[in-house]
Design a protein around this motif. Structure first.
Motif, mmCIF file in Angstrom:
data_model
loop_
_atom_site.group_PDB
_atom_site.id
_atom_site.type_symbol
_atom_site.label_atom_id
_atom_site.label_comp_id
_atom_site.label_asym_id
_atom_site.label_seq_id
_atom_site.Cartn_x
_atom_site.Cartn_y
_atom_site.Cartn_z
ATOM 1 N N ARG A 1 111.961 -50.050 -37.432
ATOM 2 C CA ARG A 1 110.859 -49.298 -38.545
ATOM 3 C C ARG A 1 109.826 -50.065 -39.233
ATOM 4 N NH1 ARG A 1 115.061 -48.199 -43.947
ATOM 5 N NH2 ARG A 1 116.053 -50.908 -44.197
ATOM 6 N N THR B 1 110.014 -52.047 -44.963
ATOM 7 C CA THR B 1 108.878 -51.287 -44.045
ATOM 8 C C THR B 1 107.216 -52.064 -44.637
ATOM 9 O OG1 THR B 1 108.938 -49.318 -46.368
ATOM 10 C CG2 THR B 1 110.275 -49.345 -44.580
ATOM 11 N N TYR C 1 106.371 -45.579 -39.580
ATOM 12 C CA TYR C 1 107.398 -45.058 -38.009
ATOM 13 C C TYR C 1 109.188 -45.774 -39.308
ATOM 14 C CZ TYR C 1 106.284 -49.305 -35.832
ATOM 15 O OH TYR C 1 106.607 -50.182 -35.055
ATOM 16 N N ARG C 2 109.591 -44.809 -38.176
ATOM 17 C CA ARG C 2 111.469 -45.508 -38.960
ATOM 18 C C ARG C 2 112.155 -44.544 -37.624
ATOM 19 N NH1 ARG C 2 115.876 -43.312 -40.294
ATOM 20 N NH2 ARG C 2 117.176 -45.188 -41.603
ATOM 21 N N GLU C 3 112.737 -45.310 -36.805
ATOM 22 C CA GLU C 3 113.656 -44.475 -35.976
ATOM 23 C C GLU C 3 114.939 -43.730 -36.166
ATOM 24 O OE1 GLU C 3 117.249 -45.998 -32.649
ATOM 25 O OE2 GLU C 3 115.684 -47.780 -33.831
ATOM 26 N N LYS C 4 114.998 -41.823 -35.494
ATOM 27 C CA LYS C 4 115.967 -41.528 -36.133
ATOM 28 C C LYS C 4 117.153 -40.722 -34.789
ATOM 29 C CE LYS C 4 117.200 -37.894 -39.187
ATOM 30 N NZ LYS C 4 116.769 -36.813 -39.895
ATOM 31 N N ILE D 1 112.374 -41.815 -32.151
ATOM 32 C CA ILE D 1 110.883 -42.623 -32.313
ATOM 33 C C ILE D 1 109.764 -41.329 -32.998
ATOM 34 C CG2 ILE D 1 108.618 -44.247 -33.802
ATOM 35 C CD1 ILE D 1 111.263 -46.210 -32.633
#
Length: 298
Positions: free
Chosen positions: A112, A198, A218-221, A225
């Motif tokens: 992130r 962040t 942005y953030r990995e989920k 991404i």
């Protein structure tokens, strides 16, 4: 005490009735009755046993598709198909969206960060800044375009449910007051709570406001991404430039995590606000691509 007949099956009680008494003297009948009774008892005992098998754990890594089994496209070809799906929509509000699939473990840290594109996607983001009122940081934040600046004023609006901003930045001097205000339970689920991870808790709040107005967080989920990468009116060259900056930044983010954590980019998919996704092969054009001027503008 109950008679032993009450414990026998119906068929066995029938056989043992007085009318069948002469037959009991025959040796061939007795083993049949006893064997059936023993089988029933054994079945009851077996059903009470507990299973000793252990549940198997799931896979350690997220499953990703084999790229050899799917069709991939050059960037210009993917943009051509996407624009066909978005015919009739405003090219200034419809966005190209990037989906970066990662090879990564299920348990572990996630990527992130924030970045600023060379070609800005959105400049009308509403930024809130939490900083000491009357300070120079308040003046600089307002000059940079923040729509809401202060401390108590911000906290009261958040508690009242009036969250009219898209991003929130805080100065380190206001973090203690922010944590004690009890607004984290409101801002946290919305992804608006400032955090050093962040990059939204900074000394120079004015420069961060300028960056957020032209960039994004942005953030990995679930090993993906997702982020907007450009307006539909962007040229292929503009989309390519934004993609390069994004991919380079994500590779740096993955390298900073840990030497023991391995994250790699597996696939890059380009889609739009209303259209399907197209897996990219890393090429800018193919032999069948049209001129980039035809993929620019409305």
């Amino acid at each position: 005490m109950s008679s032993y007949n009450s414990f026998l099956p119906t068929a066995a009680r029938t056989i043992l009735s007085p009318s069948w008494a002469p037959a009991l003297r025959e040796k061939s009948i007795t083993p049949i009755v006893l064997n059936s009774y023993q089988q029933i008892r054994g079945a009851k005992v077996q059903s009470k046993g507990k299973s000793q098998t252990k549940q198997k754990r799931g896979p350690r890594y997220f499953h990703q598709k084999d790229l050899r089994n799917i069709q991939q496209f050059a960037l210009c070809d993917a943009m051509r198909y996407i624009r066909a799906f978005e015919v009739g929509r405003d090219p200034r509000t419809t966005k190209y969206e990037l989906h970066i699939r990662l090879k990564t473990m299920r348990d572990g840290p996630v990527i992130r960060n924030m970045l600023r594109f060379p070609h800005s996607i959105k400049t009308d983001s509403r930024i809130c800044v939490v900083c000491p009122p009357g300070s120079r940081h308040e003046k600089e934040a307002k000059a940079a375009g923040a729509v809401l600046v202060g401390e108590d004023e911000v906290f009261n609006l958040v508690k009242a449910g009036k969250i009219e901003f898209d991003r929130c930045v805080a100065h380190p001097d206001s973090m203690d007051k922010l944590n004690k205000a009890g607004v984290a339970r409101i801002l946290g689920p919305k992804g608006l709570m400032p955090s050093t991870k962040t990059g939204t808790v900074v000394e120079d709040v004015a420069s961060r406001v300028e960056m957020l107005r032209g960039g994004l967080i942005y953030r990995e989920k679930d090993a993906v991404i997702r982020m907007p990468i450009g307006q539909l009116a962007f040229s292929p060259e503009q989309v390519r430039d934004n993609m390069r900056v994004t991919i380079d930044q994500i590779k740096k983010d993955a390298a900073r995590l840990s030497d023991r954590i391995n994250k790699e980019i597996h696939e890059i998919v380009l889609s739009s606000s209303h259209g399907p996704g197209f897996s990219l092969n890393g090429e800018f054009k193919s032999d069948e691509s049209i001129a980039s001027e035809a993929l620019t503008g409305s």
